[in-house]
Scaffold this motif. Structure first.
Motif, mmCIF file in Angstrom:
data_model
loop_
_atom_site.group_PDB
_atom_site.id
_atom_site.type_symbol
_atom_site.label_atom_id
_atom_site.label_comp_id
_atom_site.label_asym_id
_atom_site.label_seq_id
_atom_site.Cartn_x
_atom_site.Cartn_y
_atom_site.Cartn_z
ATOM 1 N N GLY A 41 0.946 -1.194 0.009
ATOM 2 C CA GLY A 41 0.066 -0.045 -0.010
ATOM 3 C C GLY A 41 0.708 1.328 -0.027
ATOM 4 O O GLY A 41 1.999 1.306 0.406
ATOM 5 N N ALA A 42 0.245 2.308 -0.272
ATOM 6 C CA ALA A 42 0.650 3.674 -0.365
ATOM 7 C C ALA A 42 0.752 4.149 1.178
ATOM 8 O O ALA A 42 -0.104 3.885 1.873
ATOM 9 N N PRO A 43 1.730 4.993 1.504
ATOM 10 C CA PRO A 43 1.901 5.440 2.914
ATOM 11 C C PRO A 43 0.585 6.208 3.315
ATOM 12 O O PRO A 43 -0.173 7.077 2.302
ATOM 13 N N PHE A 44 0.030 6.416 4.569
ATOM 14 C CA PHE A 44 -1.099 6.908 4.791
ATOM 15 C C PHE A 44 -0.693 7.496 6.283
ATOM 16 O O PHE A 44 0.121 6.927 7.116
ATOM 17 N N ILE A 45 -1.586 8.457 6.948
ATOM 18 C CA ILE A 45 -1.341 9.039 7.953
ATOM 19 C C ILE A 45 -2.367 8.408 8.947
ATOM 20 O O ILE A 45 -3.598 8.541 8.722
ATOM 21 N N GLY A 46 -1.747 7.410 10.031
ATOM 22 C CA GLY A 46 -2.792 6.983 10.945
ATOM 23 C C GLY A 46 -3.152 7.747 12.158
ATOM 24 O O GLY A 46 -2.033 8.234 12.858
ATOM 25 N N PHE A 47 -4.269 8.458 12.203
ATOM 26 C CA PHE A 47 -4.794 9.438 13.330
ATOM 27 C C PHE A 47 -6.086 9.327 13.375
ATOM 28 O O PHE A 47 -7.078 9.023 12.325
ATOM 29 N N LEU A 48 -6.386 9.506 14.757
ATOM 30 C CA LEU A 48 -7.827 9.170 15.030
ATOM 31 C C LEU A 48 -8.631 7.821 14.659
ATOM 32 O O LEU A 48 -9.619 7.952 14.185
ATOM 33 N N ASP A 49 -7.686 6.753 14.626
ATOM 34 C CA ASP A 49 -8.247 5.513 14.231
ATOM 35 C C ASP A 49 -8.639 5.624 12.875
ATOM 36 O O ASP A 49 -9.685 4.628 12.448
ATOM 37 N N LEU A 50 -8.172 6.346 11.937
ATOM 38 C CA LEU A 50 -8.396 6.406 10.487
ATOM 39 C C LEU A 50 -7.146 6.279 9.744
ATOM 40 O O LEU A 50 -5.853 6.715 10.316
#
Length: 185
Positions: free
Chosen positions: A61-70
């Motif tokens: 997968g592409a990187p994402f920001i894990g924040f607020l359970d999202l």
């Protein structure tokens, strides 16, 4: 970016040994990549950290920001942060209310700060409405008075700090008034 976040990011970048992502701080063989966690400086009432966030990516997968359970894109992360800032302004307004500080009047022409020993106002803020017919707009004008020099002792500095703390809700009121949709904009 705060100094501590910047320092942790610099350390993470300097110590990264992951060949896939320079932000990844995972050592050895790993299939999930993760950056340094960024957390609020205080814990909740149960001792748990609040608002942890990091960059995460798995091998496919592409990187994402894990924040607020999202799992958020950078744009979505910025939108969530803006929502949290607005919420924190409301929480701070509750503190002002409890302290008996009346909310600022957004229709007021100008809010000012003076200090003991100053020759007048030190800081002013107002909503400036353009009178240009072909370019109607409004902005928040903030300026310091050039002839209000003050040399403060400890008591005067403490009073100035208290005045600045009372000024901030007024500035927020001006910002809120400026941000409100109006027919002439």
């Amino acid at each position: 970016m705060t100094d501590s976040i910047a320092a942790r990011s610099a350390v993470a970048h300097a110590t990264s040994i992951c060949p896939a992502h320079d932000w990844c701080v995972e050592a050895g063989a790993h299939s999930t990549h993760a950056s340094v966690y960024v957390e609020a400086p205080n814990a909740d009432g149960l001792g748990d950290r609040v608002l942890p966030a990091s960059i995460i990516a798995d091998e496919q997968g592409a990187p994402f920001i894990g924040f607020l359970d999202l799992d958020l894109t950078p744009e979505q992360t910025r939108a969530r942060c803006a929502e949290l800032r607005a919420h924190l302004d409301q929480v701070e307004a509750l503190a002002d209310q409890l302290d008996g500080i009346a909310p600022g009047d957004p229709a007021a022409e100008t809010y000012s700060i003076t200090a003991p020993g100053a020759f007048g106002r030190l800081i002013n803020a107002e909503i400036y409405e353009s009178d240009e017919p072909d370019n109607p707009h409004s902005t928040i004008a903030i300026w310091a008075e050039s002839n209000s020099n003050a040399e403060l002792d400890v008591t005067g500095a403490a009073q100035l700090i208290a005045d600045l703390e009372r000024f901030i809700p007024r500035l927020r009121a001006l910002r809120k008034h400026r941000a409100a949709p109006q027919a002439h904009r």
